[in-house]
Write a protein that holds these residues in place. Structure first.
Motif, PDB file in Angstrom:
ATOM      1  N   LEU A  53     -36.266  50.471   0.073  1.00 57.72           N
ATOM      2  CA  LEU A  53     -35.737  51.711   0.636  1.00 57.72           C
ATOM      3  C   LEU A  53     -34.226  51.621   0.557  1.00 57.72           C
ATOM      4  CD1 LEU A  53     -35.928  54.376   2.260  1.00 57.72           C
ATOM      5  CD2 LEU A  53     -35.876  52.956   4.332  1.00 57.72           C
ATOM      6  N   PHE A  54     -33.615  52.529  -0.196  1.00 56.53           N
ATOM      7  CA  PHE A  54     -32.166  52.570  -0.300  1.00 56.53           C
ATOM      8  C   PHE A  54     -31.643  53.604   0.688  1.00 56.53           C
ATOM      9  CE2 PHE A  54     -33.290  51.399  -4.770  1.00 56.53           C
ATOM     10  CZ  PHE A  54     -32.804  50.109  -4.707  1.00 56.53           C
ATOM     11  N   GLU A  55     -30.710  53.189   1.507  1.00 54.79           N
ATOM     12  CA  GLU A  55     -30.059  54.089   2.458  1.00 54.79           C
ATOM     13  C   GLU A  55     -28.563  54.051   2.212  1.00 54.79           C
ATOM     14  OE1 GLU A  55     -32.466  54.134   6.540  1.00 54.79           O
ATOM     15  OE2 GLU A  55     -31.555  52.186   6.096  1.00 54.79           O
ATOM     16  N   GLY A  56     -27.911  55.165   2.471  1.00 55.24           N
ATOM     17  CA  GLY A  56     -26.462  55.180   2.342  1.00 55.24           C
ATOM     18  C   GLY A  56     -25.954  56.564   2.038  1.00 55.24           C
ATOM     19  N   PRO A  57     -24.646  56.698   2.065  1.00 53.56           N
ATOM     20  CA  PRO A  57     -24.031  58.006   1.812  1.00 53.56           C
ATOM     21  C   PRO A  57     -24.164  58.400   0.341  1.00 53.56           C
ATOM     22  CG  PRO A  57     -22.351  56.327   1.968  1.00 53.56           C
ATOM     23  CD  PRO A  57     -23.657  55.663   2.326  1.00 53.56           C
ATOM     24  N   PRO A  58     -23.975  59.671   0.065  1.00 52.21           N
ATOM     25  CA  PRO A  58     -24.008  60.119  -1.327  1.00 52.21           C
ATOM     26  C   PRO A  58     -22.959  59.384  -2.161  1.00 52.21           C
ATOM     27  CG  PRO A  58     -23.960  61.994   0.166  1.00 52.21           C
ATOM     28  CD  PRO A  58     -23.733  60.767   1.002  1.00 52.21           C
ATOM     29  N   GLY A  59     -23.304  59.130  -3.404  1.00 47.58           N
ATOM     30  CA  GLY A  59     -22.355  58.488  -4.307  1.00 47.58           C
ATOM     31  C   GLY A  59     -22.346  56.976  -4.241  1.00 47.58           C
ATOM     32  N   GLY A  60     -23.292  56.391  -3.526  1.00 49.63           N
ATOM     33  CA  GLY A  60     -23.322  54.936  -3.383  1.00 49.63           C
ATOM     34  C   GLY A  60     -24.070  54.203  -4.481  1.00 49.63           C
TER      35      GLY A  60
END
Length: 86
Positions: A53-60
């Motif tokens: 599961l990848f989480e993070g802000p856009p553009g990461g």
């Protein structure tokens, strides 16, 4: 002895697997820079048969990493977008 031969074969197989996984990480880093720990964790999860599961802000780089991983392992990438209210 037979146990020593088996231990040597296992050691060689583990070393070869490690080299192949490291090569996958190196290959992914040709398109995604500066995130080696994230790449290594993702590759380890796949090698262990797990999910990611990848989480993070856009553009990461989440989508880029997902595509690169699926191409490196010759698998299909499933992308799910989730939005939350801010």
């Amino acid at each position: 002895s037979e146990a020593d031969i088996l231990a040597e074969r296992k050691s060689a197989a583990l070393k070869e697997a490690g080299q192949k996984l490291n090569a996958v990480c190196d290959n992914i880093e040709t398109v995604l820079f500066g995130v080696r720990p994230m790449v290594e964790n993702a590759v380890a999860a796949i090698a262990a048969g797990g999910s990611i599961l990848f989480e993070g802000p856009p553009g990461g780089g989440k989508t880029t990493l997902s595509v690169a991983l699926s191409q490196s392992f010759n698998t299909e990438s499933n992308r799910c977008l989730l939005y939350t209210s801010d």
